[in-house]
Design a protein around this motif. Structure first.
Motif, PDB file in Angstrom:
ATOM      1  N   ARG A 100       0.944  -1.104  -0.084  1.00 43.60           N
ATOM      2  CA  ARG A 100      -0.125   0.128  -0.026  1.00 43.60           C
ATOM      3  C   ARG A 100       0.918   1.284   0.045  1.00 43.60           C
ATOM      4  O   ARG A 100       0.646   2.112  -0.776  1.00 43.60           O
ATOM      5  CB  ARG A 100      -0.872  -0.022   1.193  1.00 43.60           C
ATOM      6  N   PRO A 101       1.842   1.561   0.710  1.00 38.26           N
ATOM      7  CA  PRO A 101       2.767   2.445   0.771  1.00 38.26           C
ATOM      8  C   PRO A 101       3.538   2.623  -0.478  1.00 38.26           C
ATOM      9  O   PRO A 101       3.778   3.792  -1.011  1.00 38.26           O
ATOM     10  CB  PRO A 101       3.721   2.377   1.963  1.00 38.26           C
ATOM     11  N   ALA A 124       0.662   6.368   6.974  1.00 40.62           N
ATOM     12  CA  ALA A 124      -0.860   6.368   7.556  1.00 40.62           C
ATOM     13  C   ALA A 124      -1.476   5.220   7.036  1.00 40.62           C
ATOM     14  O   ALA A 124      -1.994   4.516   7.651  1.00 40.62           O
ATOM     15  CB  ALA A 124      -1.454   7.773   7.150  1.00 40.62           C
ATOM     16  N   VAL A 125      -1.010   5.058   5.786  1.00 39.60           N
ATOM     17  CA  VAL A 125      -2.121   3.884   5.400  1.00 39.60           C
ATOM     18  C   VAL A 125      -1.436   2.557   5.633  1.00 39.60           C
ATOM     19  O   VAL A 125      -2.282   1.518   5.840  1.00 39.60           O
ATOM     20  CB  VAL A 125      -1.909   4.007   3.523  1.00 39.60           C
ATOM     21  N   GLU A 126      -0.207   2.526   5.948  1.00 45.07           N
ATOM     22  CA  GLU A 126       0.411   1.176   6.430  1.00 45.07           C
ATOM     23  C   GLU A 126      -0.101   0.908   7.894  1.00 45.07           C
ATOM     24  O   GLU A 126      -0.252   0.016   8.612  1.00 45.07           O
ATOM     25  CB  GLU A 126       1.889   1.144   6.486  1.00 45.07           C
ATOM     26  N   LEU A 127      -0.291   2.212   8.787  1.00 44.80           N
ATOM     27  CA  LEU A 127      -0.725   2.168   9.961  1.00 44.80           C
ATOM     28  C   LEU A 127      -2.175   1.460  10.124  1.00 44.80           C
ATOM     29  O   LEU A 127      -2.534   0.705  10.897  1.00 44.80           O
ATOM     30  CB  LEU A 127      -0.700   3.499  10.779  1.00 44.80           C
ATOM     31  N   VAL A 128      -2.978   2.157   9.181  1.00 43.84           N
ATOM     32  CA  VAL A 128      -4.355   1.549   9.138  1.00 43.84           C
ATOM     33  C   VAL A 128      -4.527   0.091   8.927  1.00 43.84           C
ATOM     34  O   VAL A 128      -5.163  -0.735   9.401  1.00 43.84           O
ATOM     35  CB  VAL A 128      -5.320   2.369   8.054  1.00 43.84           C
ATOM     36  N   HIS A 129      -3.591  -0.419   8.130  1.00 41.06           N
ATOM     37  CA  HIS A 129      -3.637  -1.853   7.590  1.00 41.06           C
ATOM     38  C   HIS A 129      -3.071  -2.679   8.843  1.00 41.06           C
ATOM     39  O   HIS A 129      -3.549  -3.712   9.051  1.00 41.06           O
ATOM     40  CB  HIS A 129      -2.770  -2.258   6.414  1.00 41.06           C
ATOM     41  N   SER A 130      -2.207  -2.192   9.482  1.00 41.06           N
ATOM     42  CA  SER A 130      -1.593  -2.853  10.641  1.00 41.06           C
ATOM     43  C   SER A 130      -2.503  -2.715  11.823  1.00 41.06           C
ATOM     44  O   SER A 130      -2.919  -3.940  12.557  1.00 41.06           O
ATOM     45  CB  SER A 130      -0.412  -2.123  11.155  1.00 41.06           C
ATOM     46  N   ALA A 131      -3.325  -1.629  11.807  1.00 38.22           N
ATOM     47  CA  ALA A 131      -4.666  -1.559  12.878  1.00 38.22           C
ATOM     48  C   ALA A 131      -5.631  -2.836  12.767  1.00 38.22           C
ATOM     49  O   ALA A 131      -6.002  -3.644  13.513  1.00 38.22           O
ATOM     50  CB  ALA A 131      -5.231  -0.173  12.876  1.00 38.22           C
ATOM     51  N   THR A 132      -6.061  -2.853  11.305  1.00 40.12           N
ATOM     52  CA  THR A 132      -6.953  -3.997  11.011  1.00 40.12           C
ATOM     53  C   THR A 132      -6.249  -5.263  11.227  1.00 40.12           C
ATOM     54  O   THR A 132      -7.117  -6.188  11.465  1.00 40.12           O
ATOM     55  CB  THR A 132      -7.306  -3.641   9.645  1.00 40.12           C
TER      56      THR A 132
END
Length: 378
Positions: A100-101, A124-132
């Motif tokens: 994604r990044p 940010a997009v990798e953090l969202v993915h990691s959170a899920t």
């Protein structure tokens, strides 16, 4: 004809302080995103796709410094000593493919290029993915991810849930800092979309009657939505026109569906040593993936075979003879072949969406990613 991805002079080099975090190209090439590209290149070589392998090799040089800057920034995320912080760090340190990044960075290079704002959005997009992933592991009672114990198995369910919440907050802070208000609102919408897609999947867990329409609602909301936002965010940060960012968003939507279809195949036919998870993990969690839906539609005996897998106690392995029955079922109903055809169809739609964005190395690199992930085994 996609053409060869050349290694150009960067369109708009990121400020020196971004790349000062890496001391050499060798350190850049240790990043997870480049490992993904190199692995895809090896797969293409093994499958005789020399032209595609060459384009991937060109892409390594094109995005090396961007991905190195991303990895350096990601490594500087706060490491909280509390249990929740340790749970978050536990997952982040395992690493990931960084697809994604990577796509977000390439989208920005279709326009003005990679800078600090783009870097914040990529993190940010990798953090969202990691959170899920942290949340998913709790919902799925998962003990391993990427070949390592999950955060929930080490620190507990509550810590894993709160860790995911904290990563989402940090992601939203990054997007706000990047200075594009529409992207913050868009990400909030995406998070809501993901929640309801997860809810729909939960409601249909273990239901052998789940149909294709429901499957695509889940895939689009849970997986494709994040890719869609990442590509749009890269285009916005790169200063592209509205029509061009919409085209990139459509690319992301189609890429996400492609990715999910191939992921479904890997759950049933992949190499656990490469994918980092046991075969039939999704099936044993009651998730009706696309190949299973095809098989259940086409053969009456499929219901009994799939039900037999679902009935196996959680910590017992799938017997080899039953695993063989599942694989035989998928092949004789053409479920594997048709899932792969669908993945290729959506990959082609993604590439076609790029016709509406400026031509150049970044656009060709995105097309190469869309083509290559169909044949991945990781």
């Amino acid at each position: 004809e996609l053409g060869s991805v050349q290694t150009p002079t960067p369109v708009a080099p990121a400020p020196n302080h971004l790349h000062a975090q890496t001391t050499s190209l060798e350190s850049a090439e240790s990043s997870a995103g480049l490992t993904l590209l190199e692995r895809l290149e090896d797969i293409c070589i093994d499958q005789g796709l020399s032209g595609l392998a060459g384009r991937l090799d060109d892409m390594v040089g094109f995005v090396a410094m961007d991905l190195a800057a991303f990895e350096a920034e990601f490594a500087q995320l706060p490491r909280r000593p509390q249990r929740v912080g340790r749970a978050a760090t536990h997952l982040l340190d395992v690493g990931g493919k960084r697809l994604r990044p990577l796509c977000l960075a390439l989208a920005s290079r279709v326009g003005s290029g990679f800078d600090q704002h783009v870097l914040d959005l990529a993190v940010a997009v990798e953090l969202v993915h990691s959170a899920t992933l942290l949340h998913d592991d709790v919902v799925d009672y998962a003990d391993h991810r990427r070949g390592k114990p999950t955060a929930r198995s080490v620190y507990g369910n509550a810590a894993s849930i709160f860790a995911g919440d904290w990563l989402l907050i940090e992601a939203l802070r990054r997007v706000r800092r990047a200075g594009h208000p529409q992207l913050l609102g868009g990400l909030l919408d995406i998070i809501e979309e993901m929640i309801f897609a997860e809810s729909l999947q939960l409601e249909n867990r273990g239901r052998l009657s789940m149909n294709r329409e429901t499957y695509f609602k889940v895939a689009e909301g849970k997986t494709a939505s994040v890719f869609r936002w990442a590509l749009e965010a890269g285009g916005v940060a790169g200063g592209l026109a509205t029509a061009e960012t919409k085209a990139l968003a459509e690319f992301g939507q189609q890429l996400g569906i492609t990715f999910q279809a191939v992921d479904d195949l890997l759950d049933l036919t992949g190499d656990p040593d490469t994918t980092g998870k046991d075969l039939f993990t999704d099936l044993r969690e009651g998730k009706m993936t696309l190949p299973l839906i095809f098989a259940l539609e086409r053969e009456t005996e499929a219901r009994a075979i799939v039900s037999a897998v679902l009935d196996i106690p959680e910590h017992e392995p799938v017997p080899k003879d039953l695993a063989r029955q599942v694989i035989d079922l998928l092949r004789r109903t053409d479920a594997v072949a048709d899932t792969l055809k669908l993945a290729r169809r959506h990959s082609q739609r993604a590439i076609e969406a790029l016709n509406s964005v400026p031509d150049g190395a970044a656009r060709r690199a995105l097309a190469t990613v869309a083509e290559a992930i169909v044949d991945r085994d990781l």
